[in-house]
Write an enzyme that holds these catalytic residues in place. Structure first.
Site, short mmCIF file in Angstrom:
data_model
loop_
_atom_site.label_atom_id
_atom_site.label_comp_id
_atom_site.label_asym_id
_atom_site.label_seq_id
_atom_site.Cartn_x
_atom_site.Cartn_y
_atom_site.Cartn_z
N HIS A 89 -40.29 -19.50 49.34
CA HIS A 89 -41.49 -20.33 49.10
C HIS A 89 -41.97 -20.25 47.64
O HIS A 89 -43.11 -20.57 47.34
CB HIS A 89 -42.63 -19.91 50.05
CG HIS A 89 -42.42 -20.36 51.46
ND1 HIS A 89 -43.20 -19.96 52.51
CD2 HIS A 89 -41.49 -21.19 52.00
CE1 HIS A 89 -42.77 -20.51 53.63
NE2 HIS A 89 -41.73 -21.25 53.36
N GLN A 144 -41.09 -15.17 52.55
CA GLN A 144 -41.96 -16.34 52.40
C GLN A 144 -43.10 -16.01 51.44
O GLN A 144 -43.92 -16.86 51.12
CB GLN A 144 -42.55 -16.72 53.75
CG GLN A 144 -41.49 -17.15 54.75
CD GLN A 144 -42.03 -17.12 56.17
OE1 GLN A 144 -42.61 -18.09 56.66
NE2 GLN A 144 -41.85 -16.01 56.84
N ASN A 145 -43.16 -14.75 51.01
CA ASN A 145 -44.26 -14.34 50.15
C ASN A 145 -43.99 -14.72 48.71
O ASN A 145 -42.86 -14.66 48.24
CB ASN A 145 -44.49 -12.83 50.27
CG ASN A 145 -44.85 -12.44 51.70
OD1 ASN A 145 -45.25 -13.30 52.48
ND2 ASN A 145 -44.70 -11.18 52.04
N VAL A 146 -45.06 -15.09 48.03
CA VAL A 146 -44.94 -15.53 46.64
C VAL A 146 -45.51 -14.48 45.69
O VAL A 146 -45.73 -14.74 44.52
CB VAL A 146 -45.68 -16.88 46.45
CG1 VAL A 146 -45.04 -17.97 47.30
CG2 VAL A 146 -47.17 -16.76 46.80
N ASP A 147 -45.74 -13.25 46.23
CA ASP A 147 -46.52 -12.26 45.49
C ASP A 147 -45.69 -11.27 44.67
O ASP A 147 -46.24 -10.46 43.93
CB ASP A 147 -47.44 -11.48 46.45
CG ASP A 147 -46.68 -10.80 47.61
OD1 ASP A 147 -45.48 -10.46 47.44
OD2 ASP A 147 -47.28 -10.63 48.69
N GLY A 149 -43.94 -9.42 59.91
CA GLY A 149 -45.21 -9.96 59.40
C GLY A 149 -45.21 -11.45 59.14
O GLY A 149 -45.80 -11.91 58.18
N THR A 150 -44.53 -12.18 60.01
CA THR A 150 -44.59 -13.64 59.87
C THR A 150 -44.89 -14.27 61.21
O THR A 150 -44.43 -13.79 62.26
CB THR A 150 -43.29 -14.23 59.29
OG1 THR A 150 -43.39 -15.67 59.32
CG2 THR A 150 -42.05 -13.81 60.06
N PRO A 155 -48.03 -7.07 64.91
CA PRO A 155 -49.00 -6.66 65.93
C PRO A 155 -49.24 -7.76 66.96
O PRO A 155 -49.69 -7.47 68.07
CB PRO A 155 -50.28 -6.38 65.15
CG PRO A 155 -49.96 -6.51 63.71
CD PRO A 155 -48.60 -7.12 63.56
P1 OAD Z 1 -49.06 -16.19 58.51
O1 OAD Z 1 -50.43 -15.98 57.94
O2 OAD Z 1 -48.76 -17.45 59.23
O3 OAD Z 1 -48.71 -15.01 59.52
C1 OAD Z 1 -48.92 -13.67 59.21
C2 OAD Z 1 -48.34 -12.87 60.34
O4 OAD Z 1 -48.45 -11.50 60.00
C3 OAD Z 1 -49.08 -13.05 61.68
O5 OAD Z 1 -48.12 -13.27 62.70
C4 OAD Z 1 -49.80 -11.71 61.87
O6 OAD Z 1 -49.86 -11.33 63.25
C5 OAD Z 1 -48.90 -10.77 61.12
N1 OAD Z 1 -49.57 -9.59 60.57
C6 OAD Z 1 -50.85 -9.44 60.18
N2 OAD Z 1 -51.06 -8.20 59.68
C7 OAD Z 1 -49.87 -7.55 59.75
C8 OAD Z 1 -49.41 -6.26 59.38
N3 OAD Z 1 -50.21 -5.37 58.80
N4 OAD Z 1 -48.12 -5.95 59.60
C9 OAD Z 1 -47.26 -6.84 60.18
N5 OAD Z 1 -47.64 -8.08 60.54
C10 OAD Z 1 -48.91 -8.44 60.33
O7 OAD Z 1 -48.06 -15.94 57.32
P2 OAD Z 1 -46.55 -16.39 57.19
O8 OAD Z 1 -45.83 -16.28 58.47
O9 OAD Z 1 -46.01 -15.70 55.99
O10 OAD Z 1 -46.40 -21.08 53.19
O11 OAD Z 1 -46.77 -17.89 56.85
C11 OAD Z 1 -45.69 -18.62 56.46
C12 OAD Z 1 -46.12 -19.56 55.40
O12 OAD Z 1 -47.26 -20.30 55.78
C13 OAD Z 1 -46.55 -18.93 54.10
O13 OAD Z 1 -45.49 -18.57 53.27
C14 OAD Z 1 -47.30 -20.02 53.49
C15 OAD Z 1 -48.16 -20.33 54.65
O14 OAD Z 1 -48.84 -21.47 54.53
C16 OAD Z 1 -46.69 -21.98 52.28
O15 OAD Z 1 -47.59 -21.82 51.47
C17 OAD Z 1 -45.77 -23.12 52.35
#
Ligand code: OAD
Length: 253
Positions: free
Chosen positions: A119, A101-104, A191-192, A218
């Site tokens: 994404h 889902q990362n755009v980076d 990490g999602t 976490p």
């Molecule tokens: P989120 O910001 O919703 O979730 C990030 C997840 O990573 C959370 O569940 C955290 O607990 C976890 N996390 C944080 N630090 C971490 C680490 N060091 N290692 C492992 N996990 C960690 O991000 P996404 O799930 O990617 O979409 O969000 C999905 C989409 O929502 C994104 O692609 C973007 C966003 O809005 C769009 O822009 C459409």
């Protein structure tokens, strides 16, 4: 921890096919902020207020300023050990795919070639009139010329998927064909927040067909309860632990 992971490590040692779903958390240790929670705040806006077609229609300059800020962070970021371990797994396993889902682009910069960007990609732009996609070399977007316009005279937007928009068909088709040709031995969800139905659906499908479901986060998510393993750690140390156990070296955490 190592003992509890025995069944996973056994499976990883004989696995041929691995599916990995990643989200913002995998890039957090590279300094790219996640979307949800206080981390994702920018000028007191959160992602849900900015990453939508409605927000762009209302205030394209504001949305572009946010994306230029995210681009500047990403430009400085380097792939972290979690990205690098996933790149080494692509070498080890004959059948390996990341749906991110990362755009980076950090997975690609770490060396992964089999990555589906569901994404989109923050470096590209797209004309809102013609749909044409421009690479950063073709159309540079600068902060002093906002909102940017395409050569066709339409407004340019980042070539990413916003809330409420459909996913690009190419990546979806390739992911579906990867999942349906034979079931992955293991599905990692890393990490999602796993709030989107398609993330849940891919993970549940692999598990229902007999693959192991492993969550690395976490925090807990809707998938935690049904996961066979939930490593409640940041991605880099969690993947380093699994990797060291699979390759037989001494784990350092
Ligand atoms: P989120 O910001 O919703 O979730 C990030 C997840 O990573 C959370 O569940 C955290 O607990 C976890 N996390 C944080 N630090 C971490 C680490 N060091 N290692 C492992 N996990 C960690 O991000 P996404 O799930 O990617 O979409 O969000 C999905 C989409 O929502 C994104 O692609 C973007 C966003 O809005 C769009 O822009 C459409």
């Amino acid at each position: 921890m190592a003992g509890e992971l025995e069944a996973l490590i056994d499976e990883m040692k004989k696995a041929r096919k691995i599916f990995v779903i990643t989200g913002a958390g995998v890039s957090a240790e590279s300094g790219v902020p996640t979307f949800r929670g206080k981390d994702g705040l920018w000028r007191n806006y959160d992602a849900m207020q900015l990453a939508t077609p409605e927000a762009f229609e209302r205030d394209p300059v504001l949305v572009w300023e946010w994306y230029l800020w995210r681009r500047s962070l990403i430009a400085e970021a380097e792939p972290n050990p979690a990205h690098k371990i996933l790149a080494s797994w692509e070498e080890r396993y004959p059948d390996f795919l990341i749906a991110t889902q990362n755009v980076d682009r950090l997975h690609q910069r770490a060396g992964n070639r089999h990555v589906e960007e569901i994404h989109g990609n923050i470096w590209e732009t797209r004309c809102t009139r013609t749909g044409q996609v421009y690479s950063p070399e073709e159309k540079e977007v600068r902060g002093d010329h906002l909102p940017p316009e395409s050569p066709a005279g339409g407004l340019l937007r980042p070539n990413v998927v916003w809330f409420g928009e459909i996913l690009p068909t190419g990546p979806l088709e390739r992911i579906n064909s990867f999942l349906s040709s034979s079931n992955p031995n293991v599905c990692f969800v890393i990490g999602t927040s796993a709030l989107f139905y398609y993330i849940q659906s891919w993970a549940v499908t692999v598990k229902m067909r007999g693959g192991l479901l492993v969550e690395v986060n976490p925090d807990t998510t809707p998938l935690s309860e049904i996961s066979d393993f939930h490593l409640e750690k940041p991605a880099a140390p969690a993947l380093a632990l699994i990797d060291s156990l699979v390759s037989g070296s001494t784990p350092d955490s």
